[in-house]
Design an enzyme around this catalytic site. Structure first.
Site, PDB file in Angstrom:
ATOM      1  N   THR A  62       0.755  -1.203  -0.201  1.00 61.80           N
ATOM      2  CA  THR A  62      -0.180  -0.094  -0.133  1.00 61.80           C
ATOM      3  C   THR A  62       0.615   1.065  -0.130  1.00 61.80           C
ATOM      4  O   THR A  62       0.505   2.205  -0.983  1.00 61.80           O
ATOM      5  CB  THR A  62      -0.802   0.301   1.105  1.00 61.80           C
ATOM      6  OG1 THR A  62      -1.172  -1.309   1.174  1.00 61.80           O
ATOM      7  CG2 THR A  62      -1.844   1.663   1.349  1.00 61.80           C
TER       8      THR A  62
ATOM      9  N   ASP B  15       1.439  -6.239  -4.216  1.00 68.17           N
ATOM     10  CA  ASP B  15       0.742  -6.506  -3.569  1.00 68.17           C
ATOM     11  C   ASP B  15       1.718  -7.102  -2.488  1.00 68.17           C
ATOM     12  O   ASP B  15       0.909  -8.637  -2.850  1.00 68.17           O
ATOM     13  CB  ASP B  15      -0.596  -7.134  -4.078  1.00 68.17           C
ATOM     14  CG  ASP B  15      -1.763  -6.409  -2.541  1.00 68.17           C
ATOM     15  OD1 ASP B  15      -2.280  -5.745  -2.284  1.00 68.17           O
ATOM     16  OD2 ASP B  15      -1.254  -7.299  -1.233  1.00 68.17           O
TER      17      ASP B  15
ATOM     18  N   THR C  49       0.141 -22.755  19.337  1.00 64.29           N
ATOM     19  CA  THR C  49      -1.737 -22.497  20.247  1.00 64.29           C
ATOM     20  C   THR C  49      -2.322 -21.572  19.137  1.00 64.29           C
ATOM     21  O   THR C  49      -1.377 -20.169  18.269  1.00 64.29           O
ATOM     22  CB  THR C  49      -1.404 -21.840  21.553  1.00 64.29           C
ATOM     23  OG1 THR C  49      -2.816 -21.424  22.653  1.00 64.29           O
ATOM     24  CG2 THR C  49      -0.738 -20.317  21.406  1.00 64.29           C
ATOM     25  N   GLN C  50      -3.209 -21.669  19.480  1.00 67.13           N
ATOM     26  CA  GLN C  50      -4.795 -20.617  18.688  1.00 67.13           C
ATOM     27  C   GLN C  50      -4.571 -19.066  19.351  1.00 67.13           C
ATOM     28  O   GLN C  50      -5.523 -18.486  19.091  1.00 67.13           O
ATOM     29  CB  GLN C  50      -5.823 -21.056  18.624  1.00 67.13           C
ATOM     30  CG  GLN C  50      -5.963 -22.028  17.879  1.00 67.13           C
ATOM     31  CD  GLN C  50      -7.868 -23.013  17.547  1.00 67.13           C
ATOM     32  OE1 GLN C  50      -8.231 -22.158  17.692  1.00 67.13           O
ATOM     33  NE2 GLN C  50      -7.342 -24.090  16.701  1.00 67.13           N
TER      34      GLN C  50
HETATM   35  N1  ASP Z   1      -2.551  -5.791   0.441  1.00 68.53           N
HETATM   36  C1  ASP Z   1      -1.486  -4.872   0.717  1.00 68.53           C
HETATM   37  C2  ASP Z   1       0.033  -5.335   1.106  1.00 68.53           C
HETATM   38  O1  ASP Z   1      -0.130  -6.526   2.049  1.00 68.53           O
HETATM   39  C3  ASP Z   1      -1.896  -4.141   1.815  1.00 68.53           C
HETATM   40  C4  ASP Z   1      -0.743  -3.152   2.980  1.00 68.53           C
HETATM   41  O2  ASP Z   1      -0.191  -3.776   1.773  1.00 68.53           O
HETATM   42  O3  ASP Z   1      -1.450  -2.563   3.235  1.00 68.53           O
HETATM   43  O4  ASP Z   1      -0.089  -5.580  -0.124  1.00 68.53           O
END
Ligand code: ASP
Length: 346
Positions: A14, A58, A281-282
């Site tokens: 992002t 991404d 563990t969860q």
């Molecule tokens: N979908 C994006 C990524 O992981 C989310 C982010 O960067 O915050 O590349």
């Protein structure tokens, strides 16, 4: 003192995205766009170079081949720079941080991973501050002139976390990461307040060792989550996946699973076929402990304790260790030990 020399490795995420006007969704954009939006970087007075993924991605598309690319870049340029900043999407950042912590051998310089929740071109972006703070952390020195951080760490908003202890805990908060079982390495406020007693320190006699790396990762692994109602058929099906070599089993509480014979026998059968099974563990806090008979079932079926390791660290540690071609007993030994400060043992 010389100007700090930092290499930025831009993978995407992002932080560098811009909106596609046609679809109104965010897409990764090139590095020049990113850095043009942060003129303040010049004010740091560092020598900064950058290398970008082509194309940037991404981080939902991240895979072990990309980890190899990041680690090769660090290895190739290790001696030229004082520190490395990796710009990365938040979605799989904790996996990447964990993976590269296990891949790098003899690391004695900072590798700081950061990104942002809002693109760097947006008015309220967290990207600008995260990038600048990450660069400052990568350049930080102790009073003795050694790098302040000698490990892989995630910087996000108010905290610096050990990379292989961190988890993405929020999809929309600026403070998106947490370490459930390890303190923050630094708190970011008016200054950067390092918590020096919990930072990893390379032993003096290991400081001059050359950086090396493991590049062979095995992806025949799986993460299985227990839930009330899980059937023997489903569990057997998952454990019989073709080529499966390792499983991270997300159990209940302090490492417990169903006490029924079907469960222990299905797990034992997988272990006897040579599949390594690690119990984690969860729960959000704490880890696997010998407290209940229901936990003993897994241990006596040959399952390895993951103590308080994160799922991200467990699965990537398994990928790296399976890639070393170790004898089964050596593999178990290494999985049970803390290799890069990823778990609290004993
Ligand atoms: N979908 C994006 C990524 O992981 C989310 C982010 O960067 O915050 O590349």
């Amino acid at each position: 003192m010389n100007r700090p020399r930092i290499l930025i490795i831009y993978t995407g995420g992002t932080i560098g995205m811009i909106e596609d006007p046609a679809t109104r969704t965010l897409k990764p954009f090139d590095f020049n766009h990113l850095i043009d939006n942060v003129p303040k970087v010049q004010m740091l007075g560092y020598d900064i170079d950058s290398i970008s993924f082509n194309p940037p991605i991404d981080s939902s598309d991240m895979n072990p081949a990309h980890w190899v690319q990041i680690v090769r870049t660090i290895e190739k340029h290790y001696r030229e720079y004082d520190g490395f900043v990796v710009l990365h999407g938040t979605d799989t950042m904790a996996y990447t941080a964990s993976a590269i912590s296990f891949m790098l051998i003899n690391l004695a310089k900072p590798v700081i991973i950061t990104g942002s929740q809002l693109p760097i071109g947006e008015v309220r972006t967290d990207g600008e501050e995260n990038l600048i703070t990450a660069l400052q952390i990568a350049a930080a020195r102790t009073s003795k002139g050694r790098p302040m951080v000698e490990e892989v760490a995630i910087l996000f908003e108010d905290y610096l976390w050990r990379g292989n202890r961190a988890t993405k805990t929020s999809a929309n908060n600026f403070n998106a990461f947490r370490s459930k079982n390890y303190p923050d390495l630094a708190k970011i406020g008016l200054g950067i307040y390092f918590n020096e007693s919990v930072l990893y320190r390379v032993p003096a006699d290991e400081l001059d060792r050359p950086l090396r790396a493991h590049y062979n990762l095995v992806t025949d692994v799986a993460i299985l989550t227990l839930f009330p109602g899980l059937t023997e058929a489903t569990l057997r099906h998952q454990l019989n996946a073709p080529g499966l070599r390792g499983v991270v089993l997300r159990s209940y509480g302090a490492g417990n699973g169903p006490t029924g014979h079907w469960f222990s026998e299905t797990i034992r059968d997988a272990v006897e076929r040579g599949i390594v099974v690690m119990n984690v563990t969860q729960c959000v806090n704490g880890g696997v402990e010998k407290r209940y008979a229901a936990g003993d079932v897994l241990a006596s079926a040959g399952v390895i304790s993951g103590h308080d390791i994160t799922v991200e660290a467990a699965i990537t540690k398994m990928m790296v260790l399976l890639g070393l071609g170790l004898e089964p007993h050596e593999l178990r030994q290494k999985l049970e030990k803390s290799l890069r400060g990823e778990m609290t043992v004993g």
